[in-house]
Motif scaffolding. Structure first.
Motif, mmCIF file in Angstrom:
data_model
loop_
_atom_site.group_PDB
_atom_site.id
_atom_site.type_symbol
_atom_site.label_atom_id
_atom_site.label_comp_id
_atom_site.label_asym_id
_atom_site.label_seq_id
_atom_site.Cartn_x
_atom_site.Cartn_y
_atom_site.Cartn_z
ATOM 1 N N ARG A 2 5.072 1.945 -8.306
ATOM 2 C CA ARG A 2 4.685 1.960 -6.900
ATOM 3 C C ARG A 2 5.183 0.687 -6.231
ATOM 4 O O ARG A 2 5.103 -0.408 -6.792
ATOM 5 N N SER A 4 4.065 -0.532 -3.270
ATOM 6 C CA SER A 4 3.144 -0.915 -2.197
ATOM 7 C C SER A 4 3.146 -2.426 -1.966
ATOM 8 O O SER A 4 2.873 -2.878 -0.846
ATOM 9 N N GLN A 115 8.894 -1.081 -15.161
ATOM 10 C CA GLN A 115 8.015 0.033 -14.867
ATOM 11 C C GLN A 115 7.116 0.309 -16.066
ATOM 12 O O GLN A 115 6.710 1.425 -16.321
ATOM 13 N N THR A 292 8.588 11.384 -5.573
ATOM 14 C CA THR A 292 9.096 10.461 -6.582
ATOM 15 C C THR A 292 10.591 10.300 -6.389
ATOM 16 O O THR A 292 11.330 11.287 -6.431
ATOM 17 N N SER A 347 4.738 5.298 0.466
ATOM 18 C CA SER A 347 3.938 5.296 -0.764
ATOM 19 C C SER A 347 4.476 6.270 -1.811
ATOM 20 O O SER A 347 3.711 6.844 -2.594
ATOM 21 N N ASP A 349 6.461 7.249 -5.241
ATOM 22 C CA ASP A 349 6.660 6.634 -6.545
ATOM 23 C C ASP A 349 8.162 6.471 -6.778
ATOM 24 O O ASP A 349 8.975 7.169 -6.160
#
Length: 380
Positions: A2, A4, A115, A292, A347, A349
């Motif tokens: 993510r 963010s 990740q 995604t 937002s 992925d």
């Protein structure tokens, strides 16, 4: 992964100085090399057209980096005379790099920030458990503990009928404590958002805890025979088991995502659930439909030139797509940076597809997306 944490970058128009920096070793020679590296970075920014105020802000932040606090280094994003975001890396860059561009240089962050799945480790004995959160960067964090009933917890060796009754009480205590641990662990999992749970400690108790977990937590939980709750029981074997659990979780996620991607691409006999290639992915980004974003490092489409406006969803393959680019002056940008900025804003992925994980060339060109809802893509 993510994005963010990149939110602060969305509030500034740029252009941007992006620096990936390894502070080196914490000794006298390392300090000298660090000083020279800072000079080289700032000189590169100046040569690429960065303003003096932004270059000096970068210089000040880099000079203050500590190898002890940031052993793998940091990435800095600066504009308008200030460092807007400084983010710790989990892997060292091969060498310091600096760029001055209309958008932040985001693609290297995927591999250098990692990740790696977030792991929740439960150290269990028959009286309770301690929880520890392991993230991609930083030290393990305390994530709570639970204490069950402390007596009776030990069996006796005799076969006398009264002692057998006592042993039954002991086993009831174990089961009661396992239920309490499972409940607390499920709560810690929900709060932390961990991707994988590892149970460490007493074999009987951890098995009982595993069986009592909610199904959705049990599905991401593994056990290891190494280590325990007692102080000093950590070992290299335990660290290896935790790392193996994390990597297996990541491999499973990549496999599942690729299966969904293959099944959802254009050409199936049902609506499109996945797209690949710059035009189709740009179209999905413009409509906030990316769930995604798939990135295959080394794919030729990552550095393809496209156009972007001031807002993250103002992206287009051609400059003439004025409606998509808004009223501002569009600028030429790299496809990977523009699409990663869009993913951060919506937002979405982001998943890196390692080269060794695929036998076929997917996603084509190195960029693809799973969509939030099915649709027929339009021309970009």
């Amino acid at each position: 992964m993510r994005l963010s944490f990149l939110q602060p970058l969305l509030d500034h128009p740029g252009p941007w100085a992006t620096v990936y920096f390894d502070p080196g070793q914490a000794d006298e020679s390392g300090a000298k090399r660090r000083e020279l590296s800072v000079r080289d970075v700032c000189r590169t920014l100046e040569q690429q057209g960065a303003d003096e105020a932004t270059t000096e802000a970068v210089r000040a932040d880099l000079t203050g980096l500590s190898p002890a606090q940031d052993p793998a280094g940091r990435v800095l994003f600066a504009t308008g005379g200030e460092v807007v975001l400084s983010h710790r890396l989990s892997r060292r860059p091969q060498s310091p790099s600096a760029s001055w561009a209309p958008l932040p240089r985001l693609a290297p962050l995927l591999e250098l920030s990692g990740q790696d799945p977030v792991c929740l480790v439960a150290y269990i004995d028959r009286t309770g458990a301690d929880f520890q959160l392991r993230e991609a960067v930083g030290r393990p964090q305390d994530s709570g503990h639970v204490e069950g009933e402390q007596w009776p917890v030990h069996r006796t060796a005799t076969s006398d009928w009264s002692e057998r009754h006592f042993q039954l009480k002991v086993e009831n205590t174990w089961e009661h404590n396992a239920a309490q641990i499972a409940e607390a662990l499920a709560a810690a999992h929900e709060e932390s958002g961990a991707d994988v749970v590892v149970l460490v400690g007493d074999p009987r108790e951890r098995r009982s805890v595993h069986d009592k977990l909610p199904e959705e937590v049990r599905a991401v939980t593994v056990e290891t025979e190494h280590g325990g709750r007692a102080a000093g029981s950590d070992s290299a074997a335990l660290e290896e088991a935790i790392e193996n659990a994390r990597q297996e979780c990541l491999r499973r996620r990549i496999e599942q995502t690729l299966d969904r991607f293959r099944a959802g691409r254009v050409g199936t006999d049902r609506p499109t659930d996945a797209v690949e290639g710059v035009p189709a992915v740009v179209d999905a980004a413009r409509q906030h439909r990316i769930d995604t974003l798939l990135v295959r490092p080394g794919g030729p489409d990552l550095h393809q030139e496209m156009w972007a406006g001031p807002e993250p969803d103002q992206v287009a393959v051609r400059r003439t797509d004025a409606e998509a680019l808004g009223d501002g002056s569009p600028v030429p940008v790299r496809a990977d940076d523009a699409l990663l900025r869009s993913a951060a804003a919506t937002s979405a992925d982001v998943l890196i597809i390692p080269f060794e994980e695929v036998s076929d060339d997917i996603p084509a060109g190195g960029l693809g997306a799973l969509l939030r809802w099915s649709y027929e893509p339009t021309a970009a």
